[in-house]
Design a protein around this motif. Sequence first.
Motif, PDB file in Angstrom:
ATOM      1  N   GLN A 112      38.003  33.101  46.140  1.00  0.00           N
ATOM      2  CA  GLN A 112      37.449  33.010  44.854  1.00  0.00           C
ATOM      3  C   GLN A 112      37.215  35.148  44.752  1.00  0.00           C
ATOM      4  O   GLN A 112      36.832  36.034  43.988  1.00  0.00           O
ATOM      5  CB  GLN A 112      35.909  32.676  45.239  1.00  0.00           C
ATOM      6  CG  GLN A 112      36.175  31.139  44.756  1.00  0.00           C
ATOM      7  CD  GLN A 112      36.107  29.999  45.960  1.00  0.00           C
ATOM      8  OE1 GLN A 112      36.216  31.337  47.075  1.00  0.00           O
ATOM      9  NE2 GLN A 112      36.575  29.069  45.636  1.00  0.00           N
ATOM     10  N   ARG A 135      39.371  37.896  44.422  1.00  0.00           N
ATOM     11  CA  ARG A 135      40.557  38.014  43.995  1.00  0.00           C
ATOM     12  C   ARG A 135      41.343  39.390  43.972  1.00  0.00           C
ATOM     13  O   ARG A 135      42.172  39.476  44.029  1.00  0.00           O
ATOM     14  CB  ARG A 135      40.879  37.621  41.990  1.00  0.00           C
ATOM     15  CG  ARG A 135      39.986  36.087  41.799  1.00  0.00           C
ATOM     16  CD  ARG A 135      41.302  35.366  42.116  1.00  0.00           C
ATOM     17  NE  ARG A 135      40.139  33.696  42.615  1.00  0.00           N
ATOM     18  CZ  ARG A 135      41.158  32.935  41.248  1.00  0.00           C
ATOM     19  NH1 ARG A 135      42.468  33.621  41.023  1.00  0.00           N
ATOM     20  NH2 ARG A 135      40.383  31.945  41.119  1.00  0.00           N
ATOM     21  N   ARG A 145      36.601  41.972  41.943  1.00  0.00           N
ATOM     22  CA  ARG A 145      36.530  40.735  40.266  1.00  0.00           C
ATOM     23  C   ARG A 145      36.972  39.871  41.217  1.00  0.00           C
ATOM     24  O   ARG A 145      37.652  39.266  42.135  1.00  0.00           O
ATOM     25  CB  ARG A 145      38.428  40.747  40.216  1.00  0.00           C
ATOM     26  CG  ARG A 145      37.983  42.375  38.906  1.00  0.00           C
ATOM     27  CD  ARG A 145      39.774  42.444  39.162  1.00  0.00           C
ATOM     28  NE  ARG A 145      40.522  41.867  38.469  1.00  0.00           N
ATOM     29  CZ  ARG A 145      41.410  40.465  38.035  1.00  0.00           C
ATOM     30  NH1 ARG A 145      40.500  40.168  36.536  1.00  0.00           N
ATOM     31  NH2 ARG A 145      42.260  39.853  37.729  1.00  0.00           N
ATOM     32  N   ARG A 163      36.209  34.583  41.102  1.00  0.00           N
ATOM     33  CA  ARG A 163      36.027  33.818  39.580  1.00  0.00           C
ATOM     34  C   ARG A 163      36.258  32.832  40.717  1.00  0.00           C
ATOM     35  O   ARG A 163      37.272  32.546  41.996  1.00  0.00           O
ATOM     36  CB  ARG A 163      37.437  34.043  39.120  1.00  0.00           C
ATOM     37  CG  ARG A 163      37.572  33.255  38.636  1.00  0.00           C
ATOM     38  CD  ARG A 163      38.971  33.027  37.312  1.00  0.00           C
ATOM     39  NE  ARG A 163      38.837  31.927  36.547  1.00  0.00           N
ATOM     40  CZ  ARG A 163      38.983  31.739  35.136  1.00  0.00           C
ATOM     41  NH1 ARG A 163      39.291  32.979  35.067  1.00  0.00           N
ATOM     42  NH2 ARG A 163      39.629  31.276  34.683  1.00  0.00           N
ATOM     43  N   SER A 164      35.566  31.616  40.436  1.00  0.00           N
ATOM     44  CA  SER A 164      35.362  30.750  41.580  1.00  0.00           C
ATOM     45  C   SER A 164      36.206  29.829  40.373  1.00  0.00           C
ATOM     46  O   SER A 164      36.466  29.288  39.987  1.00  0.00           O
ATOM     47  CB  SER A 164      33.493  30.136  41.857  1.00  0.00           C
ATOM     48  OG  SER A 164      33.795  28.491  42.746  1.00  0.00           O
ATOM     49  N   TYR A 222      35.862  32.399  33.830  1.00  0.00           N
ATOM     50  CA  TYR A 222      34.694  33.442  33.511  1.00  0.00           C
ATOM     51  C   TYR A 222      34.747  34.301  35.172  1.00  0.00           C
ATOM     52  O   TYR A 222      34.879  34.381  35.847  1.00  0.00           O
ATOM     53  CB  TYR A 222      33.385  33.552  33.198  1.00  0.00           C
ATOM     54  CG  TYR A 222      32.869  34.911  33.353  1.00  0.00           C
ATOM     55  CD1 TYR A 222      33.496  35.272  31.379  1.00  0.00           C
ATOM     56  CD2 TYR A 222      32.409  35.787  33.940  1.00  0.00           C
ATOM     57  CE1 TYR A 222      32.772  36.369  32.024  1.00  0.00           C
ATOM     58  CE2 TYR A 222      31.323  36.573  33.749  1.00  0.00           C
ATOM     59  CZ  TYR A 222      31.878  37.745  32.439  1.00  0.00           C
ATOM     60  OH  TYR A 222      31.314  39.108  32.505  1.00  0.00           O
ATOM     61  N   THR A 223      36.034  35.235  35.211  1.00  0.00           N
ATOM     62  CA  THR A 223      36.022  36.548  36.410  1.00  0.00           C
ATOM     63  C   THR A 223      34.732  37.747  36.466  1.00  0.00           C
ATOM     64  O   THR A 223      34.267  38.173  34.694  1.00  0.00           O
ATOM     65  CB  THR A 223      37.308  37.305  35.843  1.00  0.00           C
ATOM     66  OG1 THR A 223      38.062  36.276  35.901  1.00  0.00           O
ATOM     67  CG2 THR A 223      37.613  38.304  37.067  1.00  0.00           C
TER      68      THR A 223
END
Length: 184
Positions: free
Chosen positions: A37, A39, A52, A54-55, A59-60
């Motif tokens: 996650q 990234r 950055r 994101r899971s 939405y990041t």
Amino acid sequence: MESNHYRLTSRWRLPAPPDAVYRALRDVPRYPCWWPQVREVQPLDPDSGRLRIRSVLPYTLVLTARERRQQPAPGGQGGVLEAELAGDLVGWSRWTVTPDGPGACLAAFEEEVRGGSALMRLLALPGRPFFLANHALMMRAGQRGLRRHLAAEAAGAAGAAGPAGAAGAPAATPARDRDGRLLP
């Protein structure tokens, strides 16, 4: 507690020496190699970087983390890492790594944040249960990824030191996707 304020905790029992876990958690630029996650980590200077994250939610999060505290424990027994966060989340996070039996340790994560962006503040109340579930999934994946990363490092170190007659034998290399993240 207001809907835009979060106190998050997670405890990871890991089958690795505390100093190995402390070193891995201190090496934030390498998080994307083992934590799916996370990234991207872009170092900004020796004490800060932009992440950055994101899971599951679409939405990041973009965060700037600045080191507040880096305190290794004496004798390689873990230590404390703390960062100040700004961006989509504002607040702080902390890792505390302590011994937990022979060859094992406990990595305790604590985070106190509030939504920093207008969208995070707007979605605070209706999104809270989803944000908490998203965070829990991310932390579980991080723990699995760190376990694999530490096992691969230990296997590599053992392969380098290897038993007599095994000199030069390559260590198993973990499989990675095209972005360099470890595959399950």
